[in-house]
Write an enzyme that holds these catalytic residues in place. Structure first.
Site, PDB file in Angstrom:
ATOM      1  N   PRO A  74       0.842  -1.198   0.000  1.00  0.00           N
ATOM      2  CA  PRO A  74       0.000   0.000   0.000  1.00  0.00           C
ATOM      3  C   PRO A  74       0.877   1.247   0.000  1.00  0.00           C
ATOM      4  CG  PRO A  74       0.092  -0.960   2.199  1.00  0.00           C
ATOM      5  CD  PRO A  74       0.819  -1.910   1.288  1.00  0.00           C
ATOM      6  N   MET A  75       0.565   2.198  -0.888  1.00  0.00           N
ATOM      7  CA  MET A  75       1.337   3.440  -0.958  1.00  0.00           C
ATOM      8  C   MET A  75       0.386   4.612  -1.136  1.00  0.00           C
ATOM      9  SD  MET A  75       4.596   2.322  -3.338  1.00  0.00           S
ATOM     10  CE  MET A  75       3.629   1.307  -4.479  1.00  0.00           C
ATOM     11  N   GLN A  86      -5.857  -1.449   3.724  1.00  0.00           N
ATOM     12  CA  GLN A  86      -5.176  -1.161   4.993  1.00  0.00           C
ATOM     13  C   GLN A  86      -5.832   0.008   5.721  1.00  0.00           C
ATOM     14  OE1 GLN A  86      -1.120   0.841   5.535  1.00  0.00           O
ATOM     15  NE2 GLN A  86      -0.582  -1.326   5.735  1.00  0.00           N
ATOM     16  N   CYS A 102       3.432   2.590  10.317  1.00  0.00           N
ATOM     17  CA  CYS A 102       3.644   3.832   9.571  1.00  0.00           C
ATOM     18  C   CYS A 102       4.430   4.831  10.416  1.00  0.00           C
ATOM     19  CB  CYS A 102       2.310   4.443   9.155  1.00  0.00           C
ATOM     20  SG  CYS A 102       2.504   5.975   8.203  1.00  0.00           S
ATOM     21  N   LYS A 143       0.601  -5.084   9.188  1.00  0.00           N
ATOM     22  CA  LYS A 143       1.852  -4.607   8.593  1.00  0.00           C
ATOM     23  C   LYS A 143       2.574  -3.792   9.652  1.00  0.00           C
ATOM     24  CE  LYS A 143       3.826  -2.775   4.333  1.00  0.00           C
ATOM     25  NZ  LYS A 143       4.760  -1.738   4.772  1.00  0.00           N
ATOM     26  N   ASN A 167       9.188  -7.048   3.481  1.00  0.00           N
ATOM     27  CA  ASN A 167       9.015  -5.796   2.739  1.00  0.00           C
ATOM     28  C   ASN A 167      10.176  -4.859   3.059  1.00  0.00           C
ATOM     29  OD1 ASN A 167       7.124  -2.849   3.261  1.00  0.00           O
ATOM     30  ND2 ASN A 167       7.607  -3.639   1.247  1.00  0.00           N
ATOM     31  N   GLY A 168      10.561  -4.062   2.066  1.00  0.00           N
ATOM     32  CA  GLY A 168      11.596  -3.062   2.281  1.00  0.00           C
ATOM     33  C   GLY A 168      12.874  -3.370   1.521  1.00  0.00           C
ATOM     34  N   GLY A 220       7.021  -2.316  -3.088  1.00  0.00           N
ATOM     35  CA  GLY A 220       6.402  -1.000  -3.082  1.00  0.00           C
ATOM     36  C   GLY A 220       6.894  -0.115  -4.204  1.00  0.00           C
ATOM     37  N   ARG A 221       7.819   0.787  -3.879  1.00  0.00           N
ATOM     38  CA  ARG A 221       8.242   1.812  -4.839  1.00  0.00           C
ATOM     39  C   ARG A 221       8.848   1.264  -6.121  1.00  0.00           C
ATOM     40  NH1 ARG A 221      11.889   5.477  -1.149  1.00  0.00           N
ATOM     41  NH2 ARG A 221      12.292   3.424  -0.234  1.00  0.00           N
TER      42      ARG A 221
END
Length: 332
Positions: free
Chosen positions: A25-26, A79, A109, A148, A209-210, A233-234
């Site tokens: 999710p972004m 989310q 977050c 998350k 993730n990451g 993600g990105r």
């Protein structure tokens, strides 16, 4: 290349995914249009933008519109964030009623406006409240609930094993761990050792993730941690087909060619058309202004192309602009 990391089907609760590759999710990115592109690009699960539980509870029109989920993008995870167990439960029920396949709770977050509300990564300091939120949410929905989170708030603070145990005890179906401490936001390398320690105590799927930016980093992440899957993600912005390439690499050990400049231009045009169809003409193009640079990165005259992109208002103008990408005098 060994086969300790594989692309395989994944089950989250009763939900069976075609693979273990997910779109993260972004905010401002993973709208219905982007989710559809990622689904076409091979993602097994796509995740909507993080939504405020308070806004959902208050029936905020803009937030509710973000819950418009199309059949083509399913399965979709939505989310939510917040710090009030009752409000979070109400929001989760709204998410379920919208047709979401999964409701994801954000406990990681690091953005200040979220932290100030007592939500996101601030909840890492209050695991009792985390437990209260999870118990309340799980009691009102029938779809799988996931979490998350981060490895911790600070460097070398690995709270992930504790959080996983808490999640398992309350009935969470899977946990997504971002491998950086909250203080680092999205910078620095993910702490794969911390995630591996978390995986070691897990009885439910753990998604990593990451810092995943291509096929090899995806493989190395899973290989080093033993995660059940990964969330990208990105790296998917401007390259929604990265999931197909990761899956191919996992299955065959070969790196496919990255999209050509011509193909990236076609991806951008498709994104623009879908965005215009979804939001309506000019607004659909304007929404792409912050995403276009990802598609155009590395192209000849990319800076000037981006400048001109900010002034286009329709598909004809976009097509005209991209047709001149390789004609350098056009940009002088």
């Amino acid at each position: 290349m060994n086969k300790t990391a594989v692309c395989t089907q994944l089950k989250i609760g009763k939900l069976e995914l075609k693979n273990n590759l997910m779109l993260a999710p972004m905010a401002g990115v993973t709208d219905s249009v982007f989710r559809l592109l990622a689904k076409e690009g091979g993602a097994g699960l796509v995740c909507a933008e993080m939504l405020s539980s308070n806004a959902l509870s208050y029936n905020d029109k803009k937030t509710r519109k973000m819950l418009n989920l199309s059949e083509e993008e399913h399965p979709v995870s939505v989310q939510i964030f917040g710090s009030n167990p009752g409000v979070m439960a109400e929001a989760a029920k709204i998410v379920e009623d919208s047709g979401a396949a999964v409701v994801d709770i954000n406990f990681g977050c690091p953005v200040n406006k979220v932290i100030k509300t007592g939500a996101g990564a601030s909840l890492l300091k209050n695991q009792k409240l985390m437990c209260d939120i999870l118990e309340k949410v799980i009691s009102v929905v029938k779809i799988p609930v996931t979490v998350k989170t981060r490895t911790g708030n600070l460097l070398n603070e690995n709270l992930a094993p504790q959080i996983i145990k808490l999640c398992q005890e309350t009935g969470v179906s899977a946990v997504i761990i971002h491998g950086r401490a909250a203080e680092f936001m999205h910078s620095g390398a993910p702490d794969l050792k911390a995630i591996k320690e978390a995986v070691a105590v897990a009885k439910i799927p753990i998604i990593g993730n990451g810092g995943i930016y291509d096929e090899k980093s995806a493989f190395e992440f899973m290989d080093a941690t033993g995660c059940s899957g990964i969330m990208v993600g990105r790296a998917a912005i401007g390259d929604p087909h990265i999931f197909n390439r990761i899956e191919y690499y996992f299955r065959n050990g070969e790196v496919l060619k990255s999209p050509s400049w011509e193909l990236r231009a076609e991806y951008l045009k498709r994104h623009a058309k879908l965005s215009m169809d979804y939001y309506g003409g000019k607004i659909g193009i304007i929404r792409l202004r912050k995403l276009a640079p990802y598609y155009l990165k590395g192209l000849p005259n990319a800076t000037r192309i981006r400048e001109r992109f900010n002034h286009i208002e329709n598909l004809y103008q976009l097509d005209e602009l991209l047709s001149h990408v390789w004609k350098s005098p056009y940009f002088e």
